[in-house]
Design an enzyme around this catalytic site. Structure first.
Site, PDB file in Angstrom:
ATOM      1  N   GLY A  11     -28.591  23.196   3.209  1.00  0.00           N
ATOM      2  CA  GLY A  11     -27.877  22.019   2.700  1.00  0.00           C
ATOM      3  C   GLY A  11     -28.559  20.732   3.160  1.00  0.00           C
ATOM      4  O   GLY A  11     -29.029  20.656   4.285  1.00  0.00           O
ATOM      5  N   ARG A  72     -31.854  26.967  -1.219  1.00  0.00           N
ATOM      6  CA  ARG A  72     -31.561  28.192  -0.489  1.00  0.00           C
ATOM      7  C   ARG A  72     -32.412  29.259  -1.172  1.00  0.00           C
ATOM      8  O   ARG A  72     -32.245  29.521  -2.364  1.00  0.00           O
ATOM      9  CB  ARG A  72     -30.070  28.495  -0.540  1.00  0.00           C
ATOM     10  CG  ARG A  72     -29.276  27.382   0.201  1.00  0.00           C
ATOM     11  CD  ARG A  72     -27.894  27.809   0.608  1.00  0.00           C
ATOM     12  NE  ARG A  72     -27.357  26.909   1.617  1.00  0.00           N
ATOM     13  CZ  ARG A  72     -26.535  25.886   1.363  1.00  0.00           C
ATOM     14  NH1 ARG A  72     -26.164  25.633   0.125  1.00  0.00           N
ATOM     15  NH2 ARG A  72     -26.099  25.126   2.336  1.00  0.00           N
ATOM     16  N   ASP A 103     -29.203  26.801  11.068  1.00  0.00           N
ATOM     17  CA  ASP A 103     -29.425  28.119  11.680  1.00  0.00           C
ATOM     18  C   ASP A 103     -30.185  29.087  10.779  1.00  0.00           C
ATOM     19  O   ASP A 103     -31.091  29.781  11.228  1.00  0.00           O
ATOM     20  CB  ASP A 103     -28.067  28.769  11.984  1.00  0.00           C
ATOM     21  CG  ASP A 103     -27.587  28.401  13.377  1.00  0.00           C
ATOM     22  OD1 ASP A 103     -28.390  27.903  14.168  1.00  0.00           O
ATOM     23  OD2 ASP A 103     -26.387  28.627  13.653  1.00  0.00           O
ATOM     24  N   THR A 125     -28.137  19.213   9.706  1.00  0.00           N
ATOM     25  CA  THR A 125     -26.940  19.673   8.986  1.00  0.00           C
ATOM     26  C   THR A 125     -25.774  18.789   9.395  1.00  0.00           C
ATOM     27  O   THR A 125     -25.654  18.427  10.568  1.00  0.00           O
ATOM     28  CB  THR A 125     -26.607  21.154   9.274  1.00  0.00           C
ATOM     29  OG1 THR A 125     -25.226  21.395   8.896  1.00  0.00           O
ATOM     30  CG2 THR A 125     -26.748  21.551  10.731  1.00  0.00           C
ATOM     31  N   ASP A 127     -22.890  19.696   9.758  1.00  0.00           N
ATOM     32  CA  ASP A 127     -21.845  20.488  10.428  1.00  0.00           C
ATOM     33  C   ASP A 127     -21.863  20.415  11.962  1.00  0.00           C
ATOM     34  O   ASP A 127     -20.887  20.790  12.607  1.00  0.00           O
ATOM     35  CB  ASP A 127     -21.965  21.973  10.025  1.00  0.00           C
ATOM     36  CG  ASP A 127     -21.882  22.171   8.517  1.00  0.00           C
ATOM     37  OD1 ASP A 127     -21.296  21.318   7.842  1.00  0.00           O
ATOM     38  OD2 ASP A 127     -22.413  23.187   8.029  1.00  0.00           O
ATOM     39  N   ASP A 129     -23.265  22.382  13.957  1.00  0.00           N
ATOM     40  CA  ASP A 129     -22.876  23.733  14.396  1.00  0.00           C
ATOM     41  C   ASP A 129     -24.033  24.527  15.002  1.00  0.00           C
ATOM     42  O   ASP A 129     -24.006  25.752  15.006  1.00  0.00           O
ATOM     43  CB  ASP A 129     -22.266  24.502  13.214  1.00  0.00           C
ATOM     44  CG  ASP A 129     -23.253  24.655  12.052  1.00  0.00           C
ATOM     45  OD1 ASP A 129     -24.306  23.994  12.058  1.00  0.00           O
ATOM     46  OD2 ASP A 129     -22.965  25.441  11.129  1.00  0.00           O
ATOM     47  N   ARG A 171     -18.427  24.129   7.161  1.00  0.00           N
ATOM     48  CA  ARG A 171     -18.640  25.581   7.042  1.00  0.00           C
ATOM     49  C   ARG A 171     -17.696  26.319   7.990  1.00  0.00           C
ATOM     50  O   ARG A 171     -16.501  26.163   7.863  1.00  0.00           O
ATOM     51  CB  ARG A 171     -20.105  25.941   7.319  1.00  0.00           C
ATOM     52  CG  ARG A 171     -20.530  27.253   6.658  1.00  0.00           C
ATOM     53  CD  ARG A 171     -21.956  27.620   7.010  1.00  0.00           C
ATOM     54  NE  ARG A 171     -22.905  26.771   6.348  1.00  0.00           N
ATOM     55  CZ  ARG A 171     -23.672  27.142   5.320  1.00  0.00           C
ATOM     56  NH1 ARG A 171     -23.555  28.353   4.860  1.00  0.00           N
ATOM     57  NH2 ARG A 171     -24.532  26.320   4.775  1.00  0.00           N
TER      58      ARG A 171
HETATM   59  P1  ADP Z   1     -28.936  26.446   6.891  1.00  0.00           P
HETATM   60  O1  ADP Z   1     -30.373  26.393   7.225  1.00  0.00           O
HETATM   61  O2  ADP Z   1     -28.348  25.092   6.624  1.00  0.00           O
HETATM   62  O3  ADP Z   1     -28.136  27.279   7.870  1.00  0.00           O
HETATM   63  P2  ADP Z   1     -28.860  28.662   4.974  1.00  0.00           P
HETATM   64  O4  ADP Z   1     -28.130  29.607   5.882  1.00  0.00           O
HETATM   65  O5  ADP Z   1     -28.458  28.624   3.539  1.00  0.00           O
HETATM   66  O6  ADP Z   1     -28.792  27.149   5.449  1.00  0.00           O
HETATM   67  O7  ADP Z   1     -30.408  29.049   5.079  1.00  0.00           O
HETATM   68  C1  ADP Z   1     -31.387  28.278   4.384  1.00  0.00           C
HETATM   69  C2  ADP Z   1     -32.531  29.160   3.997  1.00  0.00           C
HETATM   70  O8  ADP Z   1     -33.153  29.715   5.167  1.00  0.00           O
HETATM   71  C3  ADP Z   1     -32.170  30.374   3.155  1.00  0.00           C
HETATM   72  O9  ADP Z   1     -32.017  30.087   1.794  1.00  0.00           O
HETATM   73  C4  ADP Z   1     -33.369  31.272   3.387  1.00  0.00           C
HETATM   74  O10 ADP Z   1     -34.472  30.839   2.626  1.00  0.00           O
HETATM   75  C5  ADP Z   1     -33.663  31.000   4.865  1.00  0.00           C
HETATM   76  N1  ADP Z   1     -32.985  32.022   5.677  1.00  0.00           N
HETATM   77  C6  ADP Z   1     -31.669  32.133   5.944  1.00  0.00           C
HETATM   78  N2  ADP Z   1     -31.391  33.226   6.684  1.00  0.00           N
HETATM   79  C7  ADP Z   1     -32.573  33.843   6.884  1.00  0.00           C
HETATM   80  C8  ADP Z   1     -32.962  35.035   7.572  1.00  0.00           C
HETATM   81  N3  ADP Z   1     -32.070  35.820   8.191  1.00  0.00           N
HETATM   82  N4  ADP Z   1     -34.287  35.356   7.580  1.00  0.00           N
HETATM   83  C9  ADP Z   1     -35.192  34.573   6.959  1.00  0.00           C
HETATM   84  N5  ADP Z   1     -34.869  33.442   6.285  1.00  0.00           N
HETATM   85  C10 ADP Z   1     -33.596  33.070   6.252  1.00  0.00           C
HETATM   86  O1  F6P Z   2     -23.884  23.157   5.816  1.00  0.00           O
HETATM   87  C1  F6P Z   2     -23.521  21.983   5.146  1.00  0.00           C
HETATM   88  C2  F6P Z   2     -22.434  22.250   4.153  1.00  0.00           C
HETATM   89  O2  F6P Z   2     -22.122  21.044   3.483  1.00  0.00           O
HETATM   90  C3  F6P Z   2     -21.169  22.887   4.718  1.00  0.00           C
HETATM   91  O3  F6P Z   2     -20.343  21.942   5.384  1.00  0.00           O
HETATM   92  C4  F6P Z   2     -20.558  23.493   3.486  1.00  0.00           C
HETATM   93  O4  F6P Z   2     -19.772  24.616   3.836  1.00  0.00           O
HETATM   94  C5  F6P Z   2     -21.762  23.922   2.694  1.00  0.00           C
HETATM   95  O5  F6P Z   2     -22.865  23.195   3.180  1.00  0.00           O
HETATM   96  C6  F6P Z   2     -21.627  23.675   1.211  1.00  0.00           C
HETATM   97  O6  F6P Z   2     -22.738  24.216   0.586  1.00  0.00           O
HETATM   98  P1  F6P Z   2     -23.123  23.947  -0.954  1.00  0.00           P
HETATM   99  O7  F6P Z   2     -23.838  22.636  -0.999  1.00  0.00           O
HETATM  100  O8  F6P Z   2     -23.992  25.082  -1.298  1.00  0.00           O
HETATM  101  O9  F6P Z   2     -21.845  23.881  -1.719  1.00  0.00           O
END
Ligand code: ADP
Ligand code: F6P
Length: 320
Positions: A11, A72, A103, A125, A127, A129, A171
């Site tokens: 995000g 993503r 994360d 982010t 969040d 978090d 989240r």
């Molecule tokens: P954030 O980075 O904000 O936590 P996401 O959890 O959607 O957001 O992760 C962002 C991107 O990071 C994912 O679309 C993917 O490309 C990569 N990613 C997430 N989890 C994994 C994982 N377990 N191993 C490798 N890449 C990951």
């Molecule tokens: O991680 C940032 C965040 O805005 C969260 O607060 C929320 O749960 C999520 O992303 C929303 O994701 P999307 O933009 O895919 O709707």
């Protein structure tokens, strides 16, 4: 390193542009060429990138979103996707990478480092978090955006003597809810980190407030708890007070970053570049107290973030 890359993933968050600018200009300062990779890990897999110059990051410090765009990328979660990305990194002579995200993005950064591309994560982010850092880029701007919206809701709620239920993002974490509840003088904040009882934690305080002459009520609900529309209906039924629900949604992700976000993003961006300039990868940049530090990615990801109840308790005391 002669050539490093920067990408934003997951995000978007206000302040990501300030971090990109710091990586690009910091990299140039240390004699490296910096490429900007588009749309998160997708751009790395597909070779979608541009060579950055000091000028290509002009006029972005104050802008929300991310000029590199974000995504993503599901393909990247599997080994073949990571292998493709590493092959592309070799083809385009990338020696290091900065990933701005949360994360999930850091798990990708860990995999890339393990596969031979030294990668450093910057926490971006709204969040807040991420366990190893006190602060994530975008949190302060999101709080101020939510505060601004809630102040406006308060104006109309006061005029109608209504109760407002406002659902904020986060989240699975309740940081935005807890902090904004304090800043906006909410009666109650409902967060995923604490169990809540509808009767005890919401209805009782509203009824007691009414007896003390309160003319309006503000309940902040974290999206990790959710159900704010149903909650508003139930509050109206139980208390007889007209109640409205508002879900703030993606408005919290946009807007010009605050001073705090611009400064921390700039500090973290340069710190990430300095790690790579010294040949160090597999790190997460973090803020601990007032210092910018860094952790091994796995160590950082394995830490546990505890919100504590100080801010929620203080909000309760002050909402009398
Ligand atoms: P954030 O980075 O904000 O936590 P996401 O959890 O959607 O957001 O992760 C962002 C991107 O990071 C994912 O679309 C993917 O490309 C990569 N990613 C997430 N989890 C994994 C994982 N377990 N191993 C490798 N890449 C990951
Ligand atoms: O991680 C940032 C965040 O805005 C969260 O607060 C929320 O749960 C999520 O992303 C929303 O994701 P999307 O933009 O895919 O709707």
């Amino acid at each position: 390193m002669k050539r490093i890359g920067v990408l934003t993933s997951g995000g978007d968050a206000p302040g990501m542009n300030a971090a990109i600018r710091a990586v690009v200009r910091g990299g140039i300062h240390y004699g490296m060429e910096v490429i900007g990779i588009h749309k998160g890990y997708n751009g790395l897999i597909n070779g979608d990138y541009e060579i950055m110059s000091a000028r290509s990051v002009s006029d972005i410090l104050h802008r929300g979103g991310t000029i590199l765009q974000t995504a993503r990328c599901l393909e990247f979660k599997e080994q073949p996707g990571i292998k493709k990305a590493v092959r592309m990194a070799k083809d385009i002579k990338l020696e290091g990478l900065v990933v701005i995200g949360g994360d999930g993005s850091f798990k990708g950064a860990r995999d890339l480092s393990a596969a031979g591309l030294p990668t450093v994560g910057i926490p971006g982010t709204i969040d807040n978090d991420i366990a190893c850092t006190d602060y994530t880029i975008g949190f302060d701007t999101a709080l101020n955006t939510a505060r601004d919206a809630i102040d406006k809701i308060r104006d109309t709620a006061h005029s109608h003597e209504r109760c407002s239920v406002v659902e904020v993002m986060g989240r699975d974490a309740g940081y935005i809810a807890a902090y904004v509840a304090m800043a906006c003088g909410a009666e109650v904040a409902i967060v995923p980190e604490e169990n809540f009882d509808f009767e005890r934690d919401i209805i009782m305080p509203i009824k007691e407030g009414k007896m003390r002459g309160k003319k309006q009520n503000l309940i902040i609900v974290a999206e990790g708890v959710g159900g704010s529309v149903e909650m508003a209906k139930a509050i109206q039924k139980e208390t007889g007070i007209e109640t409205r629900a508002t879900i703030l949604g993606h408005i919290q992700r946009g807007g010009s970053p605050t001073v705090t976000d611009r400064i921390i993003a700039s500090q973290m961006g340069v710190h990430a570049v300095e790690l790579l300039a010294n040949g160090v990868g597999n790190r997460i940049v973090a803020k601990q107290k007032d210092k910018i530090v860094d952790y091994d990615i796995m160590e950082g990801l394995n830490m546990e973030k505890k919100m504590g109840n100080e801010i929620l308790n203080l909000s309760k005391i002050l909402s009398m």
